[in-house]
Design a protein around this motif. Sequence first.
Motif, PDB file in Angstrom:
ATOM      1  N   ALA A  47       0.835  -1.203   0.000  1.00 60.31           N
ATOM      2  CA  ALA A  47       0.000   0.000   0.000  1.00 60.31           C
ATOM      3  C   ALA A  47       0.874   1.259   0.000  1.00 60.31           C
ATOM      4  O   ALA A  47       0.604   2.231  -0.724  1.00 60.31           O
ATOM      5  CB  ALA A  47      -0.919  -0.004   1.225  1.00 60.31           C
ATOM      6  N   PHE A  48       1.949   1.232   0.781  1.00 60.94           N
ATOM      7  CA  PHE A  48       2.868   2.368   0.818  1.00 60.94           C
ATOM      8  C   PHE A  48       3.530   2.573  -0.541  1.00 60.94           C
ATOM      9  O   PHE A  48       3.635   3.696  -1.039  1.00 60.94           O
ATOM     10  CB  PHE A  48       3.931   2.139   1.888  1.00 60.94           C
ATOM     11  CG  PHE A  48       4.978   3.224   1.948  1.00 60.94           C
ATOM     12  CD1 PHE A  48       4.741   4.399   2.645  1.00 60.94           C
ATOM     13  CD2 PHE A  48       6.192   3.075   1.287  1.00 60.94           C
ATOM     14  CE1 PHE A  48       5.699   5.400   2.685  1.00 60.94           C
ATOM     15  CE2 PHE A  48       7.147   4.077   1.321  1.00 60.94           C
ATOM     16  CZ  PHE A  48       6.901   5.236   2.022  1.00 60.94           C
ATOM     17  N   LEU A  50       2.394   1.679  -3.546  1.00 59.90           N
ATOM     18  CA  LEU A  50       1.413   2.196  -4.511  1.00 59.90           C
ATOM     19  C   LEU A  50       1.161   3.687  -4.296  1.00 59.90           C
ATOM     20  O   LEU A  50       1.090   4.466  -5.248  1.00 59.90           O
ATOM     21  CB  LEU A  50       0.104   1.406  -4.395  1.00 59.90           C
ATOM     22  CG  LEU A  50       0.152  -0.030  -4.939  1.00 59.90           C
ATOM     23  CD1 LEU A  50      -1.127  -0.774  -4.565  1.00 59.90           C
ATOM     24  CD2 LEU A  50       0.337  -0.022  -6.459  1.00 59.90           C
ATOM     25  N   ALA A  51       1.021   4.084  -3.021  1.00 53.94           N
ATOM     26  CA  ALA A  51       0.769   5.499  -2.721  1.00 53.94           C
ATOM     27  C   ALA A  51       1.943   6.364  -3.163  1.00 53.94           C
ATOM     28  O   ALA A  51       1.755   7.421  -3.780  1.00 53.94           O
ATOM     29  CB  ALA A  51       0.512   5.676  -1.222  1.00 53.94           C
ATOM     30  N   THR A  52       3.165   5.915  -2.873  1.00 54.93           N
ATOM     31  CA  THR A  52       4.322   6.730  -3.224  1.00 54.93           C
ATOM     32  C   THR A  52       4.599   6.723  -4.726  1.00 54.93           C
ATOM     33  O   THR A  52       5.117   7.705  -5.267  1.00 54.93           O
ATOM     34  CB  THR A  52       5.570   6.256  -2.454  1.00 54.93           C
ATOM     35  OG1 THR A  52       5.713   4.841  -2.611  1.00 54.93           O
ATOM     36  CG2 THR A  52       5.455   6.586  -0.986  1.00 54.93           C
ATOM     37  N   GLY A  54       2.215   6.769  -6.885  1.00 58.10           N
ATOM     38  CA  GLY A  54       1.259   7.791  -7.331  1.00 58.10           C
ATOM     39  C   GLY A  54       1.828   9.183  -7.142  1.00 58.10           C
ATOM     40  O   GLY A  54       1.698  10.052  -8.016  1.00 58.10           O
ATOM     41  N   ILE A  55       2.482   9.417  -5.992  1.00 63.31           N
ATOM     42  CA  ILE A  55       3.121  10.716  -5.743  1.00 63.31           C
ATOM     43  C   ILE A  55       4.228  10.968  -6.761  1.00 63.31           C
ATOM     44  O   ILE A  55       4.382  12.075  -7.286  1.00 63.31           O
ATOM     45  CB  ILE A  55       3.704  10.748  -4.310  1.00 63.31           C
ATOM     46  CG1 ILE A  55       2.568  10.785  -3.293  1.00 63.31           C
ATOM     47  CG2 ILE A  55       4.630  11.945  -4.112  1.00 63.31           C
ATOM     48  CD1 ILE A  55       3.024  10.568  -1.870  1.00 63.31           C
ATOM     49  N   TRP A  58       2.777  12.084 -10.023  1.00 61.52           N
ATOM     50  CA  TRP A  58       2.358  13.487  -9.932  1.00 61.52           C
ATOM     51  C   TRP A  58       3.574  14.410  -9.954  1.00 61.52           C
ATOM     52  O   TRP A  58       3.586  15.431 -10.635  1.00 61.52           O
ATOM     53  CB  TRP A  58       1.551  13.689  -8.644  1.00 61.52           C
ATOM     54  CG  TRP A  58       1.432  15.116  -8.212  1.00 61.52           C
ATOM     55  CD1 TRP A  58       0.618  16.071  -8.745  1.00 61.52           C
ATOM     56  CD2 TRP A  58       2.171  15.760  -7.174  1.00 61.52           C
ATOM     57  NE1 TRP A  58       0.802  17.270  -8.097  1.00 61.52           N
ATOM     58  CE2 TRP A  58       1.745  17.110  -7.126  1.00 61.52           C
ATOM     59  CE3 TRP A  58       3.141  15.329  -6.266  1.00 61.52           C
ATOM     60  CZ2 TRP A  58       2.269  18.020  -6.206  1.00 61.52           C
ATOM     61  CZ3 TRP A  58       3.659  16.235  -5.358  1.00 61.52           C
ATOM     62  CH2 TRP A  58       3.226  17.555  -5.339  1.00 61.52           C
ATOM     63  N   TRP A 212       8.019  14.290  -0.516  1.00 63.02           N
ATOM     64  CA  TRP A 212       6.712  13.805  -0.052  1.00 63.02           C
ATOM     65  C   TRP A 212       6.784  12.373   0.468  1.00 63.02           C
ATOM     66  O   TRP A 212       6.064  12.006   1.402  1.00 63.02           O
ATOM     67  CB  TRP A 212       5.668  13.956  -1.159  1.00 63.02           C
ATOM     68  CG  TRP A 212       5.244  15.391  -1.274  1.00 63.02           C
ATOM     69  CD1 TRP A 212       5.624  16.289  -2.210  1.00 63.02           C
ATOM     70  CD2 TRP A 212       4.401  16.098  -0.359  1.00 63.02           C
ATOM     71  NE1 TRP A 212       5.080  17.517  -1.964  1.00 63.02           N
ATOM     72  CE2 TRP A 212       4.314  17.436  -0.832  1.00 63.02           C
ATOM     73  CE3 TRP A 212       3.715  15.753   0.801  1.00 63.02           C
ATOM     74  CZ2 TRP A 212       3.568  18.406  -0.179  1.00 63.02           C
ATOM     75  CZ3 TRP A 212       2.969  16.726   1.458  1.00 63.02           C
ATOM     76  CH2 TRP A 212       2.896  18.019   0.976  1.00 63.02           C
ATOM     77  N   ILE A 216       5.540  11.587   4.305  1.00 58.30           N
ATOM     78  CA  ILE A 216       4.597  10.504   4.633  1.00 58.30           C
ATOM     79  C   ILE A 216       5.252   9.527   5.609  1.00 58.30           C
ATOM     80  O   ILE A 216       4.662   9.121   6.617  1.00 58.30           O
ATOM     81  CB  ILE A 216       4.152   9.774   3.351  1.00 58.30           C
ATOM     82  CG1 ILE A 216       3.274  10.696   2.504  1.00 58.30           C
ATOM     83  CG2 ILE A 216       3.398   8.490   3.682  1.00 58.30           C
ATOM     84  CD1 ILE A 216       2.961  10.152   1.128  1.00 58.30           C
TER      85      ILE A 216
END
Length: 574
Positions: A47-48, A50-52, A54-55, A58, A212, A216
């Motif tokens: 999960a970490f 995938l989130a990072t 995504g960052i 961006w 970022w 996090i």
Amino acid sequence: MSRSPLLRSGALLALLAASGAALAAGGDIGQTVRQPTNWTAIIMFAAFVLATLGITKWAATRTKSASDFYTAGGGITGFQNGLAIAGDYMSAASFLGITAAVMTNGYDGLIYAIGFLVGWPILTFLMAERLRNLGRFTFADVAGYRFQPKPIRLFAASGTLVVVLFYLIAQMVGAGALIKLLFGLDYWIAVVLVGVLMMVYVLFGGMTATTWVQIIKACLLLFGVTFMALMVMWKFGFSFEKLFATAVQIKTQIAANAGKEAGEAASAGLSIMGPGGFVKDPISAISFGMALMFGTAGLPHILMRFFTVPDAKQARKSVFWATTWIGYFYILIFIIGFGAIALVLSNPAYADPATGAIQGGPNMAAVLVGKAVGGNIFMGFISAVAFATILAVVAGLTLSGASAVSHDLYATMIMKGKPPAGSELRVSRITTVALGVIAVLLGIAFEKQNVAFMVSLAFAIAASANFPVLFLSLLWKDCTTRGAVIGGFLGLASSLVLTLLSPSVWEATLGNPAGSAPFPYTSPALFSMTLAFVAIWLFSITDKSRNAQAERAAYPAQQVRAETGIGASKASGH
């Protein structure tokens, strides 16, 4: 839009690596008792990731120039940068290592926390604003503001790359060992996974993504240690007296189980409440403390963070917030360390009652405290956070190493400050891949080695080479290029040689007989840092060249800009 295929392929590569690692979980980890695969930790880690990612996608849309890549365009606020610095600084060595040190040595384990923390006032009051007002991308911009660019940047790049290299090896080996024990993965898979993810973060997102990721990770780690410390105190009625008394009792019992007589066992138990058990000789204690304190003010990946804020006021604010979070973190680590004695060493499921040896070695103390207070789910969370900690630190280190090569060596020295459009960014990305590959190979090669000395060596080198040059170039008008370069290289070389000849390397790593180390102290900083300062002073005051006269004459202009920020751009430092 031209970036999207690269982004997709990079993200796919990282996800494939993560998936492959998860599928390969459970390989031989070289233990007589096989560690179970921790699926909670793997899911939380995924999960970490995938989130990072995504960052990172961006951030890639905002990373178009060298300024964006190195410093996030100078658009990070003081509060955000303070959290990111804390995320960069609260490494796995801090979280896992200091907890283990407190569990093993009690009160004395705090020497790490205190040493790491007291370096921050130096940055706050002497350097943060000056760094932001004078610098652009790297600390060489500051050190070389009035000096001849080629020699000072050659030295700065050398110091940066040596520090980054030793820090990277330690982090990669730490990542491999942690995941091997916690997730049930093969060691090499864990090291490759860290390397791939780190390259994706830095290649495509640059400083924006790295910042970022660090923010996090800092928030997750601060939440995790807060919960752990509160739960430890709750189990002892929020009474420090009860916690310490229990810890002393357990240490006494372990000593008695090991066959010590009653008086000797009681003395061993009480020893955790006093100093002198970890660093026994005063010169080693002073030298070790100097390395931790002044090394903090010379770490290139920390210094680089001051160029990500828009102005000097935000630089000062970022140090204030970083000091706040780091100080809070270390207070809680002290509680968790004593909690490890009381909750882990006393539990036969986690530790051998006769010897006090715990599952996976002392560095797993913090993770087992998480299991003791929050069960398997929280242990999975804290394991994933520990891995995220390593990822964030490795990304920051890689970025500072890449900037040393592309900005200090390529753009300024080779291209004389006029690189073709886009070429500096391209060199940065090539260097990132090269550093990633080197870090993975060295991480695998050093699997069996004792790498604890590498972190202290990184601090000792930063204190002996980077800090004296930076400090005197900022605050002493008579400092010259000749003094800074000769003194800096002497500090760099002497710290490397003396560490090699110290017991931690000569005996523990190279396998020579005990007592045979030519240099008897644990850290070289007291000697190598003094040598650097004396050499900078001596070779500066004896420098009568025309360049030296011009450099001394340029000091008042440097001082005005350093103190006021007049002439410093709001966006990129120049």
